[in-house]
Write an enzyme that holds these catalytic residues in place. Structure first.
Site, PDB file in Angstrom:
ATOM      1  N   LYS A  30     -17.998  -6.779 -11.299  1.00 37.93           N
ATOM      2  CA  LYS A  30     -17.386  -7.168 -12.582  1.00 37.93           C
ATOM      3  C   LYS A  30     -18.386  -7.038 -13.720  1.00 37.93           C
ATOM      4  O   LYS A  30     -18.030  -6.631 -14.820  1.00 37.93           O
ATOM      5  CB  LYS A  30     -16.847  -8.599 -12.498  1.00 37.93           C
ATOM      6  CG  LYS A  30     -15.600  -8.663 -11.651  1.00 37.93           C
ATOM      7  CD  LYS A  30     -14.713  -9.827 -11.997  1.00 37.93           C
ATOM      8  CE  LYS A  30     -13.358  -9.665 -11.325  1.00 37.93           C
ATOM      9  NZ  LYS A  30     -12.873 -10.855 -10.678  1.00 37.93           N
ATOM     10  N   LYS A  69      -9.934  -0.673  -4.182  1.00 36.66           N
ATOM     11  CA  LYS A  69      -8.747  -1.395  -3.697  1.00 36.66           C
ATOM     12  C   LYS A  69      -7.665  -1.438  -4.766  1.00 36.66           C
ATOM     13  O   LYS A  69      -7.968  -1.356  -5.967  1.00 36.66           O
ATOM     14  CB  LYS A  69      -9.125  -2.807  -3.251  1.00 36.66           C
ATOM     15  CG  LYS A  69      -9.648  -3.675  -4.354  1.00 36.66           C
ATOM     16  CD  LYS A  69      -9.637  -5.153  -4.022  1.00 36.66           C
ATOM     17  CE  LYS A  69      -9.941  -5.881  -5.318  1.00 36.66           C
ATOM     18  NZ  LYS A  69      -9.746  -7.227  -5.434  1.00 36.66           N
ATOM     19  N   LYS A  80      -4.689  -5.878  -9.277  1.00 34.31           N
ATOM     20  CA  LYS A  80      -3.728  -6.305 -10.289  1.00 34.31           C
ATOM     21  C   LYS A  80      -4.286  -6.257 -11.693  1.00 34.31           C
ATOM     22  O   LYS A  80      -3.535  -6.227 -12.651  1.00 34.31           O
ATOM     23  CB  LYS A  80      -3.156  -7.686  -9.988  1.00 34.31           C
ATOM     24  CG  LYS A  80      -4.148  -8.816  -9.784  1.00 34.31           C
ATOM     25  CD  LYS A  80      -3.394 -10.135  -9.625  1.00 34.31           C
ATOM     26  CE  LYS A  80      -3.948 -11.060  -8.582  1.00 34.31           C
ATOM     27  NZ  LYS A  80      -5.249 -11.620  -8.842  1.00 34.31           N
TER      28      LYS A  80
HETATM   29  P1  TYM Z   1      -7.069 -12.521  -5.951  1.00 31.72           P
HETATM   30  O1  TYM Z   1      -6.153 -13.234  -6.889  1.00 31.72           O
HETATM   31  O2  TYM Z   1      -7.893 -11.407  -6.466  1.00 31.72           O
HETATM   32  O3  TYM Z   1      -6.239 -11.983  -4.743  1.00 31.72           O
HETATM   33  C1  TYM Z   1      -5.318 -12.814  -4.061  1.00 31.72           C
HETATM   34  C2  TYM Z   1      -5.272 -12.453  -2.590  1.00 31.72           C
HETATM   35  O4  TYM Z   1      -4.848 -11.105  -2.425  1.00 31.72           O
HETATM   36  C3  TYM Z   1      -5.792 -10.404  -1.626  1.00 31.72           C
HETATM   37  N1  TYM Z   1      -5.853  -9.013  -2.108  1.00 31.72           N
HETATM   38  C4  TYM Z   1      -5.662  -7.938  -1.341  1.00 31.72           C
HETATM   39  N2  TYM Z   1      -5.389  -7.799  -0.035  1.00 31.72           N
HETATM   40  C5  TYM Z   1      -5.239  -6.538   0.435  1.00 31.72           C
HETATM   41  N3  TYM Z   1      -5.368  -5.426  -0.324  1.00 31.72           N
HETATM   42  C6  TYM Z   1      -5.637  -5.521  -1.655  1.00 31.72           C
HETATM   43  N4  TYM Z   1      -5.750  -4.426  -2.391  1.00 31.72           N
HETATM   44  C7  TYM Z   1      -5.811  -6.817  -2.205  1.00 31.72           C
HETATM   45  N5  TYM Z   1      -6.082  -7.268  -3.455  1.00 31.72           N
HETATM   46  C8  TYM Z   1      -6.108  -8.611  -3.373  1.00 31.72           C
HETATM   47  C9  TYM Z   1      -7.106 -11.140  -1.848  1.00 31.72           C
HETATM   48  O5  TYM Z   1      -8.030 -10.891  -0.818  1.00 31.72           O
HETATM   49  C10 TYM Z   1      -6.649 -12.566  -1.906  1.00 31.72           C
HETATM   50  O6  TYM Z   1      -6.491 -13.101  -0.614  1.00 31.72           O
HETATM   51  N6  TYM Z   1     -10.782 -15.774  -5.627  1.00 31.72           N
HETATM   52  C11 TYM Z   1      -9.464 -15.469  -5.155  1.00 31.72           C
HETATM   53  C12 TYM Z   1      -8.430 -16.541  -5.438  1.00 31.72           C
HETATM   54  C13 TYM Z   1      -8.826 -17.867  -4.905  1.00 31.72           C
HETATM   55  C14 TYM Z   1      -8.738 -18.272  -3.547  1.00 31.72           C
HETATM   56  C15 TYM Z   1      -9.257 -19.608  -3.544  1.00 31.72           C
HETATM   57  C16 TYM Z   1      -8.275 -17.677  -2.379  1.00 31.72           C
HETATM   58  C17 TYM Z   1      -9.355 -18.870  -5.633  1.00 31.72           C
HETATM   59  N7  TYM Z   1      -9.612 -19.942  -4.800  1.00 31.72           N
HETATM   60  C18 TYM Z   1      -9.306 -20.328  -2.360  1.00 31.72           C
HETATM   61  C19 TYM Z   1      -8.335 -18.410  -1.202  1.00 31.72           C
HETATM   62  C20 TYM Z   1      -8.848 -19.730  -1.190  1.00 31.72           C
HETATM   63  C21 TYM Z   1      -8.992 -14.199  -5.840  1.00 31.72           C
HETATM   64  O7  TYM Z   1      -9.454 -13.860  -6.898  1.00 31.72           O
HETATM   65  O8  TYM Z   1      -7.990 -13.572  -5.222  1.00 31.72           O
END
Ligand code: TYM
Length: 334
Positions: A114, A197, A200
């Site tokens: 980032k 990857k 969003k």
């Molecule tokens: P975030 O919001 O970026 O993504 C949410 C979830 O989606 C999964 N993910 C993917 N899985 C497969 N292929 C992809 N291209 C892909 N893009 C995203 C992520 O691995 C995630 O599981 N920091 C976290 C949010 C968070 C969180 C937590 C998660 C905050 N606190 C506590 C679990 C437990 C995040 O930014 O995910």
């Protein structure tokens, strides 16, 4: 009671990557782990580590909650809430910052990535401490499992390190969580650039299928997805990464093994496979979107989030109070 915890950041339009890597996995666990309690939240505090427009953020947070429910999250089984409505997340985040080292945070690859992209706009302190807040989100509820996609693996390792360190210093207090990363679909790749990857927050929307896309859009994106000139149906993520990515999507949505998908389309060109994949994805997302529209306009969404906030707060309040006493905060009890 054993627990499962997870969250999604409302920082952009949810994609098929989020759906396959996280949401679908969570819903599957909810139906298989009958003796577990589930906590699931919209990680809005995480979203503001980068600039957000207030009204857009509030709408996205509601959208993520509605999508969770549309995908099958059952409010009778899962405590669903907005992270910012349970103030203890920020509080525990601070307490854990006091047992986390700069060096540990500097090693986080997501932060490094980032920083590379956002150098011109400036990097907030919260973007740097983000993984500690994530650790707080998790160990607050003493879960055994945290279902996430592959990109969160390093954050989960740090979470475990922080919890273990705290326990070593203050006595057994936090449960050490295990990440649950799906064997297929843990990293859905961008349809245009398979080296990154599907994301969003991505500005170019050709590479990402959003959960709101209609059949024509999905079809167009899958049709133009980058594959290869080999032209042979084979699941080979090294030599044919674009095709392997599409096969993975087909396999997860169609409840098949990648090899079964390969067998089904053996001897055919990619075009038929891509057309069928578009139909498969559009059907799945169509059902999801219908439920989403029913939920987003209903009063029940707020009632579910209210109840989730109360239940999460009840647990979080007790945990943080105990944590503060362990550390030595507060008054001497007479
Ligand atoms: P975030 O919001 O970026 O993504 C949410 C979830 O989606 C999964 N993910 C993917 N899985 C497969 N292929 C992809 N291209 C892909 N893009 C995203 C992520 O691995 C995630 O599981 N920091 C976290 C949010 C968070 C969180 C937590 C998660 C905050 N606190 C506590 C679990 C437990 C995040 O930014 O995910």
């Amino acid at each position: 009671m054993k627990r499962v915890v997870s969250g999604i950041k409302p920082s952009g339009t949810l994609t098929l990557g989020n759906y396959i890597g996280a949401i679908k996995q969570f819903v599957n666990l909810q139906s298989t782990l009958s003796d577990y309690e589930f906590f699931l939240f919209v990680a809005d505090l995480h979203a503001i580590t980068v600039p957000q427009e207030a009204a857009v953020l509030r709408k996205r947070s509601r959208d993520v909650a509605a999508m969770y429910l549309a995908a099958g999250v059952d409010p009778n089984r899962t405590v669903l809430f907005l992270q910012s409505e349970v103030k203890e997340h920020a509080e525990l985040g601070y307490l854990l910052q006091c047992s986390t080292y700069m060096g540990e945070l500097e090693r986080m690859t997501q932060y490094k990535d980032k920083v590379r992209v956002k150098k011109e706009t400036g990097i907030t302190a919260a973007l740097f401490t983000y993984p500690v807040l994530m650790a707080a989100d998790i160990i607050m509820y003493d879960p055994e499992f945290v279902p996430v996609g592959d990109d969160q693996k390093q954050h989960l390792e740090l979470t475990r390190d922080i919890a273990i360190r705290f326990n070593n210093k203050y006595g057994d207090f936090f449960t050490i969580p295990e990440p649950l990363i799906p064997t297929i679909g843990s990293r859905i790749m961008d349809l245009q650039d398979v080296s990154k990857k599907m994301s969003k927050s991505d500005e170019s929307d050709k590479g990402a299928i959003t959960l709101y896309d209609d059949f024509e859009t999905i079809h167009r994106k899958i049709r133009s997805a980058v594959t290869d000139s080999i032209g042979i149906m084979k699941y080979d993520p090294i030599k044919q990464p674009g095709l392997a990515n599409l096969i993975t999507i087909y396999a997860v949505i169609g409840h098949m093994d990648p090899e079964e998908v390969v067998t089904k389309y053996q001897g055919q060109g990619y075009a038929q496979f891509k057309d069928d994949l578009a139909v498969l994805v559009a059907n799945e997302l169509g059902t999801l979107q219908n439920r989403y529209h029913e939920i987003i306009d209903s009063g029940t969404l707020d009632a579910i989030l209210d109840s989730g906030r109360e239940k999460a707060h009840e647990y979080a309040f007790r945990k943080v109070e105990k944590c503060k006493r362990k550390i030595g905060l507060g008054r001497i009890k007479k």
